[in-house]
Design an enzyme around this catalytic site. Structure first.
Site, PDB file in Angstrom:
ATOM      1  N   GLY A  23       0.941  -1.208  -0.142  1.00 28.15           N
ATOM      2  CA  GLY A  23      -0.075  -0.133  -0.057  1.00 28.15           C
ATOM      3  C   GLY A  23       0.720   1.214   0.116  1.00 28.15           C
ATOM      4  N   GLY A  25       0.675   5.698   0.464  1.00 25.76           N
ATOM      5  CA  GLY A  25      -0.129   7.000   1.021  1.00 25.76           C
ATOM      6  C   GLY A  25       0.585   8.135   0.793  1.00 25.76           C
ATOM      7  N   ASP A 143      -9.135   9.613  10.694  1.00 28.29           N
ATOM      8  CA  ASP A 143      -8.963   8.747   9.239  1.00 28.29           C
ATOM      9  C   ASP A 143      -9.583   7.672   9.116  1.00 28.29           C
ATOM     10  OD1 ASP A 143      -6.205   8.534   6.916  1.00 28.29           O
ATOM     11  OD2 ASP A 143      -8.250   9.179   6.659  1.00 28.29           O
TER      12      ASP A 143
HETATM   13  C1  LIG Z   1      -1.672   5.868   4.399  1.00 30.00           C
HETATM   14  C2  LIG Z   1      -0.241   5.555   4.324  1.00 30.00           C
HETATM   15  S1  LIG Z   1       0.350   4.131   4.195  1.00 30.00           S
HETATM   16  O1  LIG Z   1       1.330   3.782   2.899  1.00 30.00           O
HETATM   17  O2  LIG Z   1       1.098   3.754   5.530  1.00 30.00           O
HETATM   18  N1  LIG Z   1      -0.637   2.905   4.139  1.00 30.00           N
HETATM   19  C3  LIG Z   1      -1.567   2.405   3.031  1.00 30.00           C
HETATM   20  C4  LIG Z   1      -2.361   1.364   4.063  1.00 30.00           C
HETATM   21  C5  LIG Z   1      -3.909   2.017   4.327  1.00 30.00           C
HETATM   22  C6  LIG Z   1      -4.333   0.851   5.304  1.00 30.00           C
HETATM   23  N2  LIG Z   1      -4.720   0.386   6.312  1.00 30.00           N
HETATM   24  N3  LIG Z   1      -2.094   0.210   4.135  1.00 30.00           N
HETATM   25  C7  LIG Z   1      -1.851  -0.996   5.025  1.00 30.00           C
HETATM   26  C8  LIG Z   1      -1.525  -2.140   4.357  1.00 30.00           C
HETATM   27  C9  LIG Z   1      -1.319  -3.279   5.098  1.00 30.00           C
HETATM   28  N4  LIG Z   1      -1.823  -4.469   4.127  1.00 30.00           N
HETATM   29  C10 LIG Z   1      -1.457  -5.500   4.368  1.00 30.00           C
HETATM   30  N5  LIG Z   1      -1.937  -6.711   3.771  1.00 30.00           N
HETATM   31  C11 LIG Z   1      -2.026  -6.644   2.384  1.00 30.00           C
HETATM   32  C12 LIG Z   1      -2.535  -7.920   1.782  1.00 30.00           C
HETATM   33  C13 LIG Z   1      -2.892  -8.072   0.554  1.00 30.00           C
HETATM   34  C14 LIG Z   1      -3.076  -6.835  -0.144  1.00 30.00           C
HETATM   35  C15 LIG Z   1      -3.345  -6.810  -1.642  1.00 30.00           C
HETATM   36  O3  LIG Z   1      -3.744  -5.927  -2.344  1.00 30.00           O
HETATM   37  O4  LIG Z   1      -3.385  -7.917  -2.205  1.00 30.00           O
HETATM   38  C16 LIG Z   1      -4.034  -8.114  -3.486  1.00 30.00           C
HETATM   39  C17 LIG Z   1      -3.578  -9.583  -3.958  1.00 30.00           C
HETATM   40  C18 LIG Z   1      -3.712  -7.075  -4.484  1.00 30.00           C
HETATM   41  C19 LIG Z   1      -5.516  -8.198  -3.494  1.00 30.00           C
HETATM   42  C20 LIG Z   1      -2.801  -5.601   0.429  1.00 30.00           C
HETATM   43  C21 LIG Z   1      -2.366  -5.590   1.770  1.00 30.00           C
HETATM   44  N6  LIG Z   1      -1.223  -5.969   5.746  1.00 30.00           N
HETATM   45  C22 LIG Z   1      -0.900  -4.836   6.712  1.00 30.00           C
HETATM   46  N7  LIG Z   1      -0.505  -5.096   8.128  1.00 30.00           N
HETATM   47  C23 LIG Z   1      -0.280  -3.829   8.327  1.00 30.00           C
HETATM   48  C24 LIG Z   1      -0.553  -2.694   7.458  1.00 30.00           C
HETATM   49  C25 LIG Z   1      -0.730  -3.503   6.362  1.00 30.00           C
HETATM   50  C26 LIG Z   1      -1.645  -1.917   3.002  1.00 30.00           C
HETATM   51  N8  LIG Z   1      -1.870  -0.504   2.714  1.00 30.00           N
HETATM   52  C27 LIG Z   1      -1.546   2.224   5.343  1.00 30.00           C
END
Ligand SMILES: CCS(=O)(=O)N1CC(CC#N)(n2cc(-c3nc(Nc4ccc(C(=O)OC(C)(C)C)cc4)nc4[nH]ccc34)cn2)C1
Length: 303
Positions: A23, A25, A143
Site C-alpha cells: 500500500g 499513502g 482518518d
Molecule cells: C496511508 C499511508 S500507508 O502507506 O502507510 N498505508 C496504506 C495502508 C492503508 C491501510 N490500512 N496500507 C496498509 C496495508 C497493509 N496491508 C496488509 N496486507 C495486504 C494484503 C494483500 C494486499 C493486496 O492488495 O493483495 C491483492 C492480492 C492485490 C488483493 C494488500 C495488503 N497488511 C498490513 N499490515 C499492516 C498494514 C498492512 C496496505 N496499505 C497504510
C-alpha cells in the site's frame, strides 16, 4: 538455536527479505517482507511501513504513529510487531502483522457475491469495538475510512493506519488541528471541516461513512467523494469545495441509502451524520444497535 520463534521487537535490516508493495499513502508506503534470520525462507511474513524518503513527511509524526500503534492491544486493531533500524539511512521502519486479505475496499469489490448483510454487520461491529477501545485510550483516529480497514480473515477486519491519530488532552473534549494538510474532507464531520475540531463524535461521523461504504460494497460509482462532488457540482475548485460541502450538509443533504441497505442500518448512518456533534450516538450505543439488528435478523431467519 531458539526452540520457539521468539517474536523480536527489534528487527535487523539484514534479515528483511523484500517481497512486494502492499500500500501507498501521502508520506509512507507499506511493503510485504519476510523476516528470515535463518535464511531458509521459514521466517514470518510481516508488513513494514517506511517513510517516503524524499517527501516532506517528518520523522516526529512517524514516531508518534509508532508510539500510538505500539500502545494498542485489541483484536480489532492491526498488531504492532516492532521496529527495524536501517543504519545506513539513519531511518526506521514500523513492523506490523501482515493481514493476508488486504484492504476492505478490494475485498468487498472482489467478494461481493458471497458477503451478505450479516457479514457486513459483523465487520461493522468489529470496527465499532475497535473504535470503542481507541476511545477508551483517549485517541481520535481522524482518518476512519474503508481504505484504512484491513481484512484479517473471512470473518475478521481490523482498523489500521494511525498516521493521523491524536490523543485528546485531559482537560478537553476535542483536538484542534493546526495544519489540516491534505484532508479526506468527504469523511469529515462538519466541525472538522469548519473548525478543524476532532473528537470521538467526529470519529462517529466517519464511522457512519464507513457503514455507508460497507453497505455499498465500496462500489466506485457510490464513492462518498464522487457523490458529494456530483451534488456540489463538479465545476467547483479549491477551498470552496469544503464550504460547499458544509453548506449542503447544513441544508440537510446526506449520502443516499445504498441499494438493498436495511432501513435500520441507513437510519444508524443518519444518526452518525447528525449535524450537531452532541446528537450523534456513541460507539457503545452503535455497538448495541448493531448487536440488536444481528439478533433480530437471526430470529427473523428462524421465524
Ligand atoms: C496511508 C499511508 S500507508 O502507506 O502507510 N498505508 C496504506 C495502508 C492503508 C491501510 N490500512 N496500507 C496498509 C496495508 C497493509 N496491508 C496488509 N496486507 C495486504 C494484503 C494483500 C494486499 C493486496 O492488495 O493483495 C491483492 C492480492 C492485490 C488483493 C494488500 C495488503 N497488511 C498490513 N499490515 C499492516 C498494514 C498492512 C496496505 N496499505 C497504510
Amino acid at each position: 538455536n531458539l526452540s520457539y520463534q521468539q517474536e523480536p521487537s527489534q528487527y535487523e535490516e539484514r534479515h528483511l527479505r523484500y517481497i512486494g508493495p502492499l500500500g501507498k499513502g501521502n508520506f509512507g508506503s507499506v511493503e510485504l517482507c519476510r523476516y528470515d534470520p535463518l535464511g531458509d525462507n521459514t521466517g514470518e511474513l510481516i508488513a513494514v511501513k517506511r517513510l517516503q524518503p524524499n517527501k516532506q513527511s517528518n520523522m516526529e509524526d512517524f514516531q508518534r504513529e509508532i508510539q500510538t500503534i505500539s500502545s494498542l492491544h485489541c483484536d480489532y486493531i492491526v498488531k504492532y510487531r516492532g521496529i527495524c533500524y536501517s543504519m545506513g539511512r539513519l531511518s526506521m521502519s514500523l513492523v506490523m502483522e501482515y493481514l493476508p486479505y488486504g484492504s476492505l475496499i478490494g475485498y468487498l469489490e472482489k467478494n461481493r457475491q458471497n458477503v451478505n448483510n450479516k457479514r457486513l454487520l459483523l465487520f461493522a461491529s468489529q470496527i465499532c469495538k475497535g473504535m470503542e477501545y481507541l476511545q477508551s485510550m483517549r485517541y481520535v483516529h481522524r482518518d476512519l475510512a474503508a481504505r484504512n480497514i484491513l481484512v484479517a480473515s473471512e470473518t475478521l477486519v481490523k482498523i489500521a493506519d494511525f498516521g493521523l491519530t491524536k490523543i485528546i488532552p485531559l482537560d478537553k473534549e476535542y483536538y484542534r488541528v493546526t495544519h489540516p494538510g491534505e484532508s479526506p474532507i468527504f469523511w469529515y464531520a462538519p466541525e472538522s471541516i469548519t473548525e478543524s475540531k476532532f473528537s470521538h463524535k467526529s470519529d462517529v461521523w466517519s464511522f457512519g461513512i464507513v457503514l455507508y461504504e460497507l453497505f455499498s460494497y465500496c462500489e466506485h460509482s457510490r464513492n462518498p467523494k464522487r457523490l458529494c462532488l456530483q451534488k456540489i457540482g463538479n465545476d467547483m475548485q479549491g477551498p470552496s469545495i469544503a464550504m460547499h460541502l458544509v453548506n449542503i450538509l447544513k441544508d440537510g443533504w446526506r449520502l443516499p441509502g445504498p441499494p438493498h441497505c436495511p432501513p435500520r442500518v441507513y437510519s444508524m448512518m443518519l444518526d452518525c451524520w447528525a449535524y450537531s456533534s452532541e446528537e450523534r450516538p456513541t460507539f457503545s450505543n452503535l455497538e448495541e444497535q448493531i448487536k440488536t439488528i444481528i439478533q433480530d435478523d437471526r430470529e427473523g431467519a428462524k421465524g
